[in-house]
Design an enzyme around this catalytic site. Structure first.
Site, PDB file in Angstrom:
ATOM      1  N   ASP A  98       0.865  -1.176   0.000  1.00 26.87           N
ATOM      2  CA  ASP A  98       0.000   0.000   0.000  1.00 26.87           C
ATOM      3  C   ASP A  98       0.906   1.230   0.000  1.00 26.87           C
ATOM      4  O   ASP A  98       1.781   1.351   0.865  1.00 26.87           O
ATOM      5  CB  ASP A  98      -0.875  -0.022   1.262  1.00 26.87           C
ATOM      6  CG  ASP A  98      -2.287   0.430   0.987  1.00 26.87           C
ATOM      7  OD1 ASP A  98      -2.434   1.502   0.374  1.00 26.87           O
ATOM      8  OD2 ASP A  98      -3.230  -0.273   1.379  1.00 26.87           O
ATOM      9  N   ASP A 199      -2.951   4.545  -2.450  1.00 25.20           N
ATOM     10  CA  ASP A 199      -4.020   5.143  -1.662  1.00 25.20           C
ATOM     11  C   ASP A 199      -4.415   6.525  -2.195  1.00 25.20           C
ATOM     12  O   ASP A 199      -3.541   7.361  -2.455  1.00 25.20           O
ATOM     13  CB  ASP A 199      -3.512   5.268  -0.216  1.00 25.20           C
ATOM     14  CG  ASP A 199      -4.610   5.582   0.772  1.00 25.20           C
ATOM     15  OD1 ASP A 199      -5.511   4.746   0.932  1.00 25.20           O
ATOM     16  OD2 ASP A 199      -4.560   6.667   1.398  1.00 25.20           O
ATOM     17  N   GLU A 254      -6.094   3.695  -6.081  1.00 27.20           N
ATOM     18  CA  GLU A 254      -7.366   3.923  -5.415  1.00 27.20           C
ATOM     19  C   GLU A 254      -7.786   5.331  -5.804  1.00 27.20           C
ATOM     20  O   GLU A 254      -7.367   6.317  -5.209  1.00 27.20           O
ATOM     21  CB  GLU A 254      -7.246   3.801  -3.892  1.00 27.20           C
ATOM     22  CG  GLU A 254      -8.628   3.762  -3.253  1.00 27.20           C
ATOM     23  CD  GLU A 254      -8.707   4.424  -1.891  1.00 27.20           C
ATOM     24  OE1 GLU A 254      -9.677   4.164  -1.185  1.00 27.20           O
ATOM     25  OE2 GLU A 254      -7.815   5.203  -1.542  1.00 27.20           O
ATOM     26  N   HIS A 327     -11.190  -3.011   3.133  1.00 24.87           N
ATOM     27  CA  HIS A 327     -11.177  -2.619   4.543  1.00 24.87           C
ATOM     28  C   HIS A 327     -11.971  -1.353   4.841  1.00 24.87           C
ATOM     29  O   HIS A 327     -12.068  -0.951   5.993  1.00 24.87           O
ATOM     30  CB  HIS A 327      -9.717  -2.435   4.979  1.00 24.87           C
ATOM     31  CG  HIS A 327      -9.081  -1.290   4.240  1.00 24.87           C
ATOM     32  ND1 HIS A 327      -8.843  -1.310   2.879  1.00 24.87           N
ATOM     33  CD2 HIS A 327      -8.666  -0.077   4.661  1.00 24.87           C
ATOM     34  CE1 HIS A 327      -8.310  -0.167   2.512  1.00 24.87           C
ATOM     35  NE2 HIS A 327      -8.188   0.595   3.566  1.00 24.87           N
ATOM     36  N   ASP A 328     -12.496  -0.698   3.819  1.00 27.77           N
ATOM     37  CA  ASP A 328     -13.299   0.519   4.015  1.00 27.77           C
ATOM     38  C   ASP A 328     -14.788   0.257   3.792  1.00 27.77           C
ATOM     39  O   ASP A 328     -15.594   1.184   3.890  1.00 27.77           O
ATOM     40  CB  ASP A 328     -12.893   1.600   2.997  1.00 27.77           C
ATOM     41  CG  ASP A 328     -11.488   2.123   3.220  1.00 27.77           C
ATOM     42  OD1 ASP A 328     -11.000   2.073   4.359  1.00 27.77           O
ATOM     43  OD2 ASP A 328     -10.887   2.599   2.228  1.00 27.77           O
TER      44      ASP A 328
HETATM   45  O1  TEU Z   1      -9.513   5.547   1.580  1.00 24.76           O
HETATM   46  C1  TEU Z   1      -9.903   6.705   0.913  1.00 24.76           C
HETATM   47  C2  TEU Z   1     -11.303   6.934   0.905  1.00 24.76           C
HETATM   48  O2  TEU Z   1     -11.824   7.437  -0.044  1.00 24.76           O
HETATM   49  C3  TEU Z   1     -12.013   6.514   2.143  1.00 24.76           C
HETATM   50  O3  TEU Z   1     -11.681   7.394   3.143  1.00 24.76           O
HETATM   51  C4  TEU Z   1     -13.440   6.519   1.943  1.00 24.76           C
HETATM   52  O4  TEU Z   1     -13.917   7.809   1.714  1.00 24.76           O
HETATM   53  C5  TEU Z   1     -14.071   6.012   3.165  1.00 24.76           C
HETATM   54  O5  TEU Z   1     -13.283   4.997   3.716  1.00 24.76           O
HETATM   55  C6  TEU Z   1     -15.384   5.450   2.825  1.00 24.76           C
HETATM   56  O6  TEU Z   1     -15.996   5.164   3.997  1.00 24.76           O
HETATM   57  C7  TEU Z   1      -8.174   5.347   1.759  1.00 24.76           C
HETATM   58  C8  TEU Z   1      -7.957   4.121   2.608  1.00 24.76           C
HETATM   59  O7  TEU Z   1      -8.446   2.999   1.940  1.00 24.76           O
HETATM   60  C9  TEU Z   1      -8.595   4.340   3.938  1.00 24.76           C
HETATM   61  O8  TEU Z   1      -8.532   3.218   4.754  1.00 24.76           O
HETATM   62  C10 TEU Z   1      -7.881   5.504   4.586  1.00 24.76           C
HETATM   63  O9  TEU Z   1      -8.499   5.807   5.796  1.00 24.76           O
HETATM   64  C11 TEU Z   1      -7.879   6.727   3.689  1.00 24.76           C
HETATM   65  O10 TEU Z   1      -7.530   6.446   2.349  1.00 24.76           O
HETATM   66  C12 TEU Z   1      -6.856   7.725   4.191  1.00 24.76           C
HETATM   67  O11 TEU Z   1      -5.577   7.219   3.958  1.00 24.76           O
END
Ligand code: TEU
Ligand code: CA
Length: 554
Positions: A98, A199, A254, A327-328
């Site tokens: 990542d 990310d 991403e 994970h989000d």
């Molecule tokens: O996620 C980016 C992102 O767009 C998320 O914050 C999204 O808006 C949210 O999770 C939806 O609920 C990335 C990573 O995958 C996330 O885990 C991080 O928290 C974020 O970037 C900041 O690095």
């Protein structure tokens, strides 16, 4: 289109904190991952995407990095990492890292320097602005709640943080910063890692005017001024030229807020930027007044039209990254299937639907077991700062009732995907011998790896077969894509065609019996989630994929 190993691969995402704890401190770690490599090898995956393992104060579970070249102490050390990479490679499993370079932790040495004084050599590595009339430089709201600007005493200025206060945004317009990032990337590639998941890479270039955003709720929306900003493609092409193109690796961006047109720029084969991007339109369906916080069910026709748009839209231009969860996101079976009565059928059906489309499929840890949403009932069970901040902002400032917000969290909180991997029916699902950092899902006695490894009909063994199909059947990788049953609001069906072979995939997304055309006599069934043959209707959450000679093609 060009062939490439990452097109023929299935990727498995590991969220290390919740994967496997080797030393009983309640936190997953690298030795834990090493101990499960044989489990992954058996599943058949080709590539691991490792969520961040770098040194971090863990405000956002490692997405706030304080040193890109050190391992988070809770996870182990660099020796452990090197061992993991070697052990994975020995099993022909690649590892992509990542890469979190839109922001760092505020504890990163660059930021510690940057905030000291206006003339510090690192000042310009971050985005600093004067306040306006004693207030923030503009009205932007952070994606994690509150203003996107944080006042800093030392110099009486504000820094930008799209995410948490402890995640200051880097200033990509500074070429020295870009060179430092490239250097760091080379260092990992020289170690032998096989690529990067980048990310929020779509956010790295900001509109230099920093205009107020349209107010929605309490703050202005920064998205139009930060997503796909003026120099993002230029910087990625520079990164590609100076780093990526020199190695046999894969990259996936991403790209938050990406549209099909933008995706063609990020991942067009002739663009020299990235290999694929994650788009989020299917997981964001139903978003409304409170953004992701809602409990709307999925509208199948909308879901189908999103996939159709991306499958057809990138054909001959770029490559799709296919996922239901990460994970989000909530758990796939809870969000898109039925995690109660038809849990097993719907989990398998979702696997078929996703894995046989054109693109590289991603499995989020536990999806291969049909793991479900966390089922937390107390705010104190949640660990995710996005969820906790949103709860307070919505209940205390936007008049949403606590009960309503709790139902939204149960549907959408990122913690749904972050409960520990369910390895066995032993205490704490075999994840740890200590106290897990986040509660284990209470259904671990029914849903766990040990039980599924032994059962030939389990979701795990079904996923195994699906992965095998990609490795055995060229059509799964290279066949063209065409949606079938377009008007149906119950069946998600499509066909793939490669020379004179046709692969037809039929998925019932409902608990109903749904009439369909039936299966031709000469068809060879490749995979199905019911044991006995179907007639002229698909049973609840039934999925069938068959292959047949295509008479209509020469
Ligand atoms: O996620 C980016 C992102 O767009 C998320 O914050 C999204 O808006 C949210 O999770 C939806 O609920 C990335 C990573 O995958 C996330 O885990 C991080 O928290 C974020 O970037 C900041 O690095
Ligand atoms: Ca541990």
């Amino acid at each position: 289109m060009k062939s490439a190993w990452w097109k023929e691969s299935v990727i498995y995402q590991i969220y290390p904190r919740s994967f496997c704890d080797s030393n009983g401190d309640g936190i997953g770690d690298i030795q834990g991952i090493i101990s499960k490599l044989d489990y992954l090898k058996r599943l058949g995956i080709d590539i691991i995407w490792l969520s961040p393992v770098y040194q971090s104060p863990n405000e956002d579970n490692g997405y706030d990095i304080s040193d890109y070249q050190k391992i988070m102490k809770e996870f182990g050390d660099m020796e452990d990492f090197d061992k993991l990479l070697a052990e994975a490679h020995m099993r022909n499993i690649r590892i992509i890292m990542d890469l979190v370079v839109n922001h760092t932790s505020d504890e990163h040495a660059w930021f510690v320097e940057s905030r000291k004084s206006k003339d510090n050599p690192y000042r310009d590595f971050y985005i600093w602005k004067e306040g306006k009339d004693g207030k923030e430089p503009n009205n932007w709201g952070s994606w994690f709640g509150g203003s996107a600007w944080q006042h800093d005493e030392a110099t009486d200025m504000y820094y930008l943080h799209i995410f948490a206060k402890k995640q200051p945004d880097l200033n990509w317009d500074n070429s020295e910063l870009r060179q430092k990032v490239y250097e760091m990337m080379r260092w990992w590639l020289e170690k032998g890692v096989d690529g990067f998941r980048m990310d929020v890479i779509s956010l790295i270039s900001k509109n230099p005017d920093f205009p107020d955003g349209e107010v929605n709720g309490l703050y202005g929306d920064l998205t139009p001024y930060c997503a796909h900003g003026p120099h993002v493609h230029e910087y990625l092409q520079e990164m590609n030229r100076e780093v990526l193109s020199k190695y046999d690796i894969m990259t996936v961006g991403e790209t938050a807020c990406v549209t099909l047109e933008e995706a063609k720029k990020y991942a067009g084969e002739d663009r020299n930027e990235l290999d694929m991007v994650f788009q989020f339109e299917h997981v964001e369906l139903g978003s409304g007044k409170y953004g992701k916080w809602n409990d709307k069910p999925i509208d199948l026709r909308e879901l189908k039209s999103v996939f159709q748009k991306w499958e057809e839209g990138l054909e001959g231009i770029g490559w799709n990254a296919l996922f239901w969860s990460n994970h989000d996101q909530p758990r796939a079976v809870s969000r898109f299937g039925d995690d109660k009565e038809y849990w097993e059928y719907s989990a398998k059906m979702l696997g078929v639907c996703l894995h046989l489309m054109k693109g590289t499929p991603y499995i989020y840890q536990g999806e291969e077991l049909g793991m479900t949403n966390a089922g937390f009932t107390e705010l104190s069970d949640y660990r995710d700062l996005e969820s906790i901040n949103a709860y307070h902002e919505m209940v205390e400032e936007q008049g949403v009732s606590a009960e309503e917000m709790m139902t939204y969290l149960q549907k959408k909180s990122r913690d749904n995907a972050r409960t520990p991997m369910q390895w066995s029916a032993e205490e704490n699902a075999g994840f740890t011998t200590g106290v897990p950092w986040i509660k284990v899902n209470s259904n671990y006695k029914q849903i766990n790896a040990q039980a599924q490894l032994e059962n030939p009909d389990s979701i795990y063994n079904f996923y195994r077969r699906l992965i095998q199909l990609r490795h055995e059947e060229e059509i799964v990788v290279h066949g063209s894509f065409e949606m079938l049953y377009k008007e149906s609001d119950q069946i998600f069906a499509y066909q793939r065609v490669l020379s004179n072979i046709k692969l037809v995939v039929l998925c019932n997304f409902t608990p109903n019996h749904v009439a369909f055309d039936g299966i031709p006599k000469k068809a060879q069934i490749l995979i199905e989630n019911y044991k006995d043959e179907c007639g002229n209707y698909l049973r609840p959450y039934e999925a069938i994929a068959y292959k047949i000679l295509d008479d209509t093609q020469g």
